[in-house]
Design a protein around this motif. Structure first.
Motif, short mmCIF file in Angstrom:
data_model
loop_
_atom_site.label_atom_id
_atom_site.label_comp_id
_atom_site.label_asym_id
_atom_site.label_seq_id
_atom_site.Cartn_x
_atom_site.Cartn_y
_atom_site.Cartn_z
N ASP A 112 0.72 -1.11 -0.19
CA ASP A 112 0.09 -0.11 0.07
C ASP A 112 0.68 1.16 -0.03
O ASP A 112 1.80 1.21 0.59
N TYR A 113 0.38 1.98 -0.93
CA TYR A 113 1.31 3.48 -0.94
C TYR A 113 0.26 4.68 -0.78
O TYR A 113 -0.77 4.69 -0.97
N VAL A 114 0.86 5.46 0.06
CA VAL A 114 -0.18 6.80 0.38
C VAL A 114 0.63 8.13 0.20
O VAL A 114 1.85 8.26 0.67
N TYR A 115 -0.08 9.10 -0.34
CA TYR A 115 0.34 10.25 -0.67
C TYR A 115 0.62 11.13 0.90
O TYR A 115 -0.28 10.95 1.72
N ILE A 116 1.72 12.09 0.80
CA ILE A 116 2.06 12.84 2.04
C ILE A 116 0.96 13.54 2.66
O ILE A 116 0.47 13.64 3.81
N ASP A 117 0.34 14.03 1.85
CA ASP A 117 -1.10 14.96 2.01
C ASP A 117 -2.30 14.17 2.89
O ASP A 117 -2.75 14.76 3.74
N ASP A 118 -2.27 12.81 2.64
CA ASP A 118 -3.37 12.14 2.96
C ASP A 118 -2.79 11.68 4.66
O ASP A 118 -3.38 11.52 5.46
N VAL A 119 -1.41 11.29 4.67
CA VAL A 119 -0.98 10.93 5.93
C VAL A 119 -1.02 12.23 6.86
O VAL A 119 -1.50 11.93 8.11
N VAL A 120 -0.72 13.27 6.43
CA VAL A 120 -0.96 14.42 7.19
C VAL A 120 -2.39 14.74 7.76
O VAL A 120 -2.81 14.88 8.92
N SER A 121 -3.18 14.50 6.80
CA SER A 121 -4.82 14.72 7.19
C SER A 121 -5.23 13.58 8.17
O SER A 121 -5.92 13.85 9.32
N ALA A 122 -4.53 12.33 8.11
CA ALA A 122 -4.96 11.22 9.00
C ALA A 122 -4.45 11.40 10.40
O ALA A 122 -5.06 11.31 11.54
N LEU A 123 -3.23 11.99 10.40
CA LEU A 123 -2.53 12.23 11.66
C LEU A 123 -3.27 13.56 12.50
O LEU A 123 -3.54 13.20 13.66
N ILE A 124 -3.77 14.52 11.74
CA ILE A 124 -4.44 15.39 12.44
C ILE A 124 -5.94 14.82 12.97
O ILE A 124 -6.28 15.18 13.88
#
Length: 308
Positions: A204-216
């Motif tokens: 699975d690969y995820v774009y950094i913008d989605d990672v930031v949204s998930a962490l917030i």
């Protein structure tokens, strides 16, 4: 969530998280290693940067305000593959992280978000969630797993919410890792054939913008004791991602899938189960691989044109 502390704010995920939090108007207290202040000269009134060695963090308790709500702990040494088995470095990470937990207690932080990696579960063989059984293959993964349980227990005994995240393979235009994705992009943009295995392992690969949204979202709405997998949730064979890259750059170029044998009979796996994070926080990934990887390819191509 009005005030947060981000340790390791000079790293790739840390700096992207800091900027995402700032854009949302959240007050950010960020630690960076001395001499590595990437925020120097930035004019963000809600950003406060501390250049300090986290091994000395307990000497700086008085420097932090007493009303920070959430700590994102991203500080970690020895992430590069060539030094992941240097035991002294990884043990140092454990001690440093426990000191950061003590800082949280001292200044009244009530919630801690700790990042894990699919590297800890490479041979689990199923989509990762709270029930996943760790299967580390180096000191880095083993230290991460040990620290997860140490910090969870420490937080529980001190009435702090502790949330663990398992983050899938991250890609972004400003991150050039030595992995199959960027190897393939580089080769194809240079009109060369990449030599690859059969690429049957699920990933699975995820774009950094989605990672930031998930962490917030996790910082705001995550539940104490949860283990949240963060990714896009495609869980495809690696060859699917490579074929998309191939098609985006030039499908007429040769592609050497299957030219290299596997170095083991047991294939790693990096799959994500998004059920818990969706249910508890409402997070939903927004950037599909075709869209995200197009941004990466365009950036790499542009850099090549400038340098060439």
């Amino acid at each position: 969530m009005k005030k947060v502390l981000v340790t390791g704010a000079g790293g790739f995920i840390g700096r992207n998280l800091v900027r995402g939090l700032i854009r949302q108007g959240i007050e950010v207290y960020a630690t960076v290693y001395p001499g590595h202040n990437i925020y120097a000269g930035e004019n963000a009134p809600n950003l406060h940067v501390y250049s300090l060695d986290l091994n000395q963090i307990l000497n700086h308790i008085a420097d932090f305000p007493k009303d920070i709500e959430v700590m994102y702990h991203f500080a970690w040494n020895g992430v590069k593959p060539e030094i992941r088995n240097e035991l002294d470095i990884q043990i140092g990470n454990v001690n440093m992280s426990l000191d950061c937990m003590k800082l949280a207690i001292a200044i009244g932080i009530r919630r801690i978000v700790f990042p894990g990696s699919t590297n800890e579960y490479l041979y689990y063989g199923k989509p990762l969630n709270k029930e996943a059984l760790p299967s580390p293959h180096d000191a880095y993964g083993a230290a991460k797993i040990a620290l997860r349980y140490l910090c969870s227990d420490f937080a529980s005994r001190n009435d702090i919410d502790f949330i663990y995240t398992i983050i899938a393979g991250i890609y972004a235009a400003d991150r050039r890792d030595n992995n199959v994705i960027f190897y393939t992009i580089d080769k194809l943009l240079h009109r060369e054939k990449p030599s690859l295995t059969k690429l049957e392992q699920l990933w699975d690969y995820v774009y950094i913008d989605d990672v930031v949204s998930a962490l917030i979202a996790v910082g705001e709405r995550g539940k104490d004791g949860a283990v949240y997998a963060i990714g896009h949730g495609d869980n495809w064979p690696l060859r699917n991602y490579i074929r998309i890259i191939h098609r985006k750059i030039d499908p007429s170029l040769p592609l050497g899938i299957g030219e290299i044998p596997y170095n083991s009979d047991k294939l790693p796996c990096s799959c994500i189960d998004l059920t818990d994070i969706r249910r508890d926080t409402g997070f939903e990934p927004r950037i599909d691989f075709e869209t995200g990887i197009s941004r990466v390819i365009d950036c790499v191509r542009g850099d090549m044109e400038i340098s060439g």
